[in-house]
Design a protein around this motif. Structure first.
Motif, PDB file in Angstrom:
ATOM      1  N   ILE A 141     -39.696  52.169 -35.167  1.00  0.00           N
ATOM      2  CA  ILE A 141     -40.647  53.008 -35.890  1.00  0.00           C
ATOM      3  C   ILE A 141     -41.751  53.438 -34.928  1.00  0.00           C
ATOM      4  CG2 ILE A 141     -42.268  53.094 -37.816  1.00  0.00           C
ATOM      5  CD1 ILE A 141     -40.617  50.916 -39.146  1.00  0.00           C
ATOM      6  N   VAL A 142     -42.025  54.706 -34.938  1.00  0.00           N
ATOM      7  CA  VAL A 142     -43.047  55.262 -34.046  1.00  0.00           C
ATOM      8  C   VAL A 142     -44.387  54.576 -34.302  1.00  0.00           C
ATOM      9  CG1 VAL A 142     -44.331  57.348 -33.446  1.00  0.00           C
ATOM     10  CG2 VAL A 142     -41.868  57.471 -33.849  1.00  0.00           C
ATOM     11  N   GLY A 143     -45.030  54.163 -33.225  1.00  0.00           N
ATOM     12  CA  GLY A 143     -46.317  53.503 -33.317  1.00  0.00           C
ATOM     13  C   GLY A 143     -46.230  52.000 -33.411  1.00  0.00           C
ATOM     14  N   ARG A 144     -45.020  51.467 -33.553  1.00  0.00           N
ATOM     15  CA  ARG A 144     -44.840  50.024 -33.657  1.00  0.00           C
ATOM     16  C   ARG A 144     -44.032  49.513 -32.472  1.00  0.00           C
ATOM     17  NH1 ARG A 144     -43.222  49.400 -40.101  1.00  0.00           N
ATOM     18  NH2 ARG A 144     -44.993  50.595 -40.938  1.00  0.00           N
ATOM     19  N   PRO A 145     -44.058  48.220 -32.210  1.00  0.00           N
ATOM     20  CA  PRO A 145     -43.300  47.681 -31.075  1.00  0.00           C
ATOM     21  C   PRO A 145     -41.817  47.568 -31.397  1.00  0.00           C
ATOM     22  CG  PRO A 145     -44.487  45.918 -32.180  1.00  0.00           C
ATOM     23  CD  PRO A 145     -44.933  47.199 -32.823  1.00  0.00           C
ATOM     24  N   VAL A 146     -41.001  47.608 -30.354  1.00  0.00           N
ATOM     25  CA  VAL A 146     -39.565  47.423 -30.484  1.00  0.00           C
ATOM     26  C   VAL A 146     -39.081  46.619 -29.283  1.00  0.00           C
ATOM     27  CG1 VAL A 146     -38.975  49.577 -29.304  1.00  0.00           C
ATOM     28  CG2 VAL A 146     -37.350  48.584 -30.886  1.00  0.00           C
ATOM     29  N   THR A 147     -38.079  45.761 -29.502  1.00  0.00           N
ATOM     30  CA  THR A 147     -37.591  44.872 -28.450  1.00  0.00           C
ATOM     31  C   THR A 147     -36.135  45.190 -28.127  1.00  0.00           C
ATOM     32  OG1 THR A 147     -39.072  43.105 -29.174  1.00  0.00           O
ATOM     33  CG2 THR A 147     -37.212  42.469 -27.782  1.00  0.00           C
ATOM     34  N   VAL A 148     -35.840  45.319 -26.831  1.00  0.00           N
ATOM     35  CA  VAL A 148     -34.493  45.599 -26.342  1.00  0.00           C
ATOM     36  C   VAL A 148     -33.971  44.338 -25.654  1.00  0.00           C
ATOM     37  CG1 VAL A 148     -33.090  47.037 -24.838  1.00  0.00           C
ATOM     38  CG2 VAL A 148     -35.066  48.029 -26.019  1.00  0.00           C
ATOM     39  N   GLU A 149     -32.782  43.883 -26.066  1.00  0.00           N
ATOM     40  CA  GLU A 149     -32.193  42.687 -25.465  1.00  0.00           C
ATOM     41  C   GLU A 149     -31.071  43.082 -24.516  1.00  0.00           C
ATOM     42  OE1 GLU A 149     -30.036  38.456 -26.718  1.00  0.00           O
ATOM     43  OE2 GLU A 149     -30.536  39.967 -28.234  1.00  0.00           O
ATOM     44  N   CYS A 150     -31.073  42.478 -23.311  1.00  0.00           N
ATOM     45  CA  CYS A 150     -30.098  42.823 -22.280  1.00  0.00           C
ATOM     46  C   CYS A 150     -29.478  41.556 -21.696  1.00  0.00           C
ATOM     47  CB  CYS A 150     -30.762  43.625 -21.156  1.00  0.00           C
ATOM     48  SG  CYS A 150     -31.555  45.147 -21.719  1.00  0.00           S
ATOM     49  N   PRO A 151     -28.223  41.264 -22.000  1.00  0.00           N
ATOM     50  CA  PRO A 151     -27.563  40.110 -21.378  1.00  0.00           C
ATOM     51  C   PRO A 151     -27.124  40.432 -19.956  1.00  0.00           C
ATOM     52  CG  PRO A 151     -26.054  41.223 -22.859  1.00  0.00           C
ATOM     53  CD  PRO A 151     -27.375  41.938 -22.989  1.00  0.00           C
ATOM     54  N   TYR A 152     -26.893  39.400 -19.164  1.00  0.00           N
ATOM     55  CA  TYR A 152     -26.403  39.599 -17.797  1.00  0.00           C
ATOM     56  C   TYR A 152     -25.568  38.390 -17.389  1.00  0.00           C
ATOM     57  CZ  TYR A 152     -30.491  36.668 -16.687  1.00  0.00           C
ATOM     58  OH  TYR A 152     -31.416  35.657 -16.637  1.00  0.00           O
ATOM     59  N   PRO A 153     -24.701  38.528 -16.388  1.00  0.00           N
ATOM     60  CA  PRO A 153     -23.878  37.396 -15.939  1.00  0.00           C
ATOM     61  C   PRO A 153     -24.759  36.270 -15.411  1.00  0.00           C
ATOM     62  CG  PRO A 153     -23.008  39.467 -15.097  1.00  0.00           C
ATOM     63  CD  PRO A 153     -24.353  39.773 -15.687  1.00  0.00           C
ATOM     64  N   PRO A 154     -24.391  35.031 -15.652  1.00  0.00           N
ATOM     65  CA  PRO A 154     -25.207  33.901 -15.175  1.00  0.00           C
ATOM     66  C   PRO A 154     -25.442  33.920 -13.670  1.00  0.00           C
ATOM     67  CG  PRO A 154     -23.584  33.149 -16.772  1.00  0.00           C
ATOM     68  CD  PRO A 154     -23.255  34.581 -16.489  1.00  0.00           C
ATOM     69  N   LYS A 155     -24.487  34.464 -12.916  1.00  0.00           N
ATOM     70  CA  LYS A 155     -24.650  34.490 -11.463  1.00  0.00           C
ATOM     71  C   LYS A 155     -25.746  35.464 -11.019  1.00  0.00           C
ATOM     72  CE  LYS A 155     -20.967  37.909 -10.870  1.00  0.00           C
ATOM     73  NZ  LYS A 155     -19.655  38.194 -10.216  1.00  0.00           N
ATOM     74  N   HIS A 156     -26.226  36.289 -11.946  1.00  0.00           N
ATOM     75  CA  HIS A 156     -27.282  37.255 -11.631  1.00  0.00           C
ATOM     76  C   HIS A 156     -28.670  36.754 -12.045  1.00  0.00           C
ATOM     77  CE1 HIS A 156     -24.375  40.968 -11.622  1.00  0.00           C
ATOM     78  NE2 HIS A 156     -24.113  40.077 -10.668  1.00  0.00           N
ATOM     79  N   SER A 157     -28.797  35.442 -12.232  1.00  0.00           N
ATOM     80  CA  SER A 157     -30.078  34.906 -12.712  1.00  0.00           C
ATOM     81  C   SER A 157     -31.221  35.210 -11.746  1.00  0.00           C
ATOM     82  CB  SER A 157     -29.965  33.397 -12.941  1.00  0.00           C
ATOM     83  OG  SER A 157     -29.588  32.752 -11.726  1.00  0.00           O
ATOM     84  N   ASP A 158     -30.904  35.299 -10.456  1.00  0.00           N
ATOM     85  CA  ASP A 158     -31.950  35.568  -9.465  1.00  0.00           C
ATOM     86  C   ASP A 158     -32.062  37.044  -9.115  1.00  0.00           C
ATOM     87  OD1 ASP A 158     -32.530  32.850  -9.316  1.00  0.00           O
ATOM     88  OD2 ASP A 158     -31.028  32.508  -7.751  1.00  0.00           O
TER      89      ASP A 158
END
Length: 477
Positions: A244-261
């Motif tokens: 909704i315009v004017g409110r916060p929004v959260t985007v979740e992005c998974p990644y391979p464990p080997k990319h932790s760094d």
């Protein structure tokens, strides 16, 4: 070519056919594929240019001659003599497996003809019983290895599309003589006896069947087949997200464990190869990494309408397939999130005129409704209370009057009955007196006086009863 009968007799005495016929040299090996054609090149010596040339089979008798230069075209056979190069070529078209075998190139001359042995192989025009499958993704690359035997180390290598062996070399995409052609590259490793073809920048057009070919210098080419599947470039997952315009929004992005760094990022653009990184360029975008769950969050503190679009989030700058999340973000205006009636028409007074404003949202009249509805409900409740009280009073009044009427009627009835009862008594006493004889006169007079007093007393009682009734009626009034 015409052989004398004597020569035929000599041929029959030979232990091996044509062993008595002079040879122009070693045998020629040619090969072809079913449905295709093959060309046999037959050289000859100087001085034989004007002589007749021919191609024959078996013992090369008159019936075994297939084609000759005096009749250059016959059925599936043709012949051409290049006297400048002193080479004549015979072509066999529409090959079949029965065409395989031994042939002879002949030059007619006086005495013994000159022959050159030809060995023809005919292979099946399809390959192969087994096919290796390769799989990759759009815009990426794939490498195909094609092994070969040691005797073919120096032979020509190539690949072609399809599975038709007869025309594969003619339609080769790339050969070992030309190591790079467009998106194809060929490398021959003679030590490990395999050549590798690498295809870069894969597209859906690269899907299909291929043949790896090794040219056989003395026979049929050697082939191996493979199938290539090109999948659409994709991600760990693809999500649709709405905010909704004017409110916060959260985007979740998974990644391979080997990319932790690895460095994580979120970029915006219709294509991953041309997108703008948002965390660095926009202060409203904040990235939070959660290594324990192998994912990171991007929080947009105040969503704007222009934030809608395609996003890519990942942890691999090389854009390896399967390491990214594609997000389609849509931005919704605040008034679009509530229940609305888009066809409401609101009337607003402007001076003495009324202006119709169609399409007003219900929110525009919500304040008026808030005040009107309670007032209407309160008025209805008060009216119902008044009606209820009125009905109750009416019912109670009617009941009281009825009770009083019944009591009065009862008293009146009792009083009247008493009056009539007393009157009956008085009348019965008067009627009971009879006339007397003369002898009884004195005694009767005494009796008569006593009875008259009784009657008089009865009349007095009756008068009292009526007096009492009059008093009761007066009290009622």
């Amino acid at each position: 070519m015409r052989m004398w009968s004597l020569e035929k007799l000599l041929f029959s005495l030979c232990t091996v056919a044509l062993i008595c016929v002079s040879s122009a040299g070693g045998s020629v090996h040619v090969s072809g594929y079913e449905g295709g054609h093959v060309t046999v090149s037959c050289p000859y010596s100087e001085g034989y240019e004007p002589y007749e040339k021919y191609l024959c089979k078996n013992d090369c008798g008159d019936d075994d001659v297939l084609i000759k230069t005096t009749e250059p075209n016959k059925s599936k056979y043709s012949i051409h003599d290049d006297d400048e190069k002193r080479v004549f070529t015979a072509t066999i078209s529409d090959l079949s497996r029965t065409d395989a075998g031994k042939y002879w190139c002949g030059v007619t001359r006086s005495g013994k003809d000159i022959y050159t042995e030809v060995d023809l192989q005919v292979g099946q025009d399809s390959c192969c019983e087994r096919s290796t499958k390769f799989q990759s993704y759009e815009e990426s690359s794939v490498s195909i290895s094609c092994p070969y035997e040691s005797q073919h180390q120096n032979n020509l290598k190539y690949i072609c599309r399809g599975n038709q062996t007869s025309t594969c070399l003619e339609k080769a995409i790339i050969t070992s003589d030309n190591h790079q052609t467009g998106q194809f590259r060929l490398a021959d490793d003679k030590v490990s006896r395999k050549f590798t073809v690498t295809i870069t920048g894969l597209t859906q057009n690269n899907i299909g069947s291929y043949l790896c070919g090794v040219h056989g210098s003395t026979g049929l080419d050697v082939f191996s087949a493979f199938e290539l599947e090109v999948k659409e470039w994709c991600c760990v997952r693809s999500n649709k997200l709405s905010g909704i315009v004017g409110r916060p929004v959260t985007v979740e992005c998974p990644y391979p464990p080997k990319h932790s760094d690895n460095r994580k990022f979120l970029c915006k653009g219709d294509h991953r190869n041309n997108c703008t990184e948002m965390v660095r360029s926009q202060s409203r975008f904040t990235l939070q990494d959660d290594v324990s769950s192998s994912s990171f969050l991007v929080i947009i503190t105040e969503l704007k309408a222009e934030d809608a679009g395609t996003y890519w989030c990942g942890s691999d700058s090389q854009w390896s397939v399967g390491n990214y999340t594609k997000i389609l973000l849509s931005a919704v205006l605040p008034q679009q999130t509530s229940t609305e009636i888009s066809t409401i028409t609101v009337v607003e007074d402007v001076g003495s005129q009324s202006t119709l404003l169609p399409g007003k949202r219900i929110k525009a009249i919500s304040h008026v409704v808030v005040f009107i509805v309670p007032a209407v409900l309160l008025t209805l409740t008060f009216g119902l209370v008044l009606v209820y009280k009125y009905q109750c009073n009416k019912v109670q009044g009617a009941g009281g009057n009825m009770n009083r009427g019944n009591a009065a009627e009862t008293e009146e009835g009792i009083a009247v009955s008493d009056i009539y009862e007393n009157q009956d008594v008085a009348c019965s006493k008067l009627g009971s007196s009879k006339p007397k004889s003369a002898g009884q006169h004195d005694d009767d007079d005494d009796v008569s006086e006593t009875q008259q007093e009784s009657v008089y007393q009865n009349y007095i009682s009756t008068e009292d009863i009526y007096t009492n009734q009059i008093q009761i009626e007066a009290n009622r009034r």
